[in-house]
Design a protein around this motif. Sequence first.
Motif: not given
Length: 128
Positions: A33-37, A43-47, A81-83
């Motif tokens: 699960x994608x977190x703020x880290x 504001x999108x998931x780091x590549x 993009x993933x958030x």
Amino acid sequence: MTSQSNAPVDNYAKHLGVEIVQHGGGHAESFVTVTSDHLNPHGTTHGAFLFSVSGIALAAAANNETHSGVISHVAIDYLRPVREGDQLRAEAKVDVRLPKEDIYVVKVYRGDEVVARATGRGNRRERA
């Protein structure tokens, strides 16, 4: 989701919050699960995070009790993009089996939607 009891510990996966639920034999599946880290300044998931999620599934597919898979190449395409809050599933499968190495395809899903696709090449070495 319960991890396989014989799955080796991947401390990097654990650090990122990735749970490997199937591994070895040319196939692996993992969840996170994608977190703020995991976010970049936009504001999108780091590549690099998506690359790591793909690589973790790839390594899990390439290694088992009898073979140690040494990954020599990975290429990735970021498709959507993933958030934060998105639940991802990465699935790695052998696409082409050669005499001493395998070519894998890894797809990272959000639900039924593919958000990233990677290919990787891994040498098969028998464990001592």
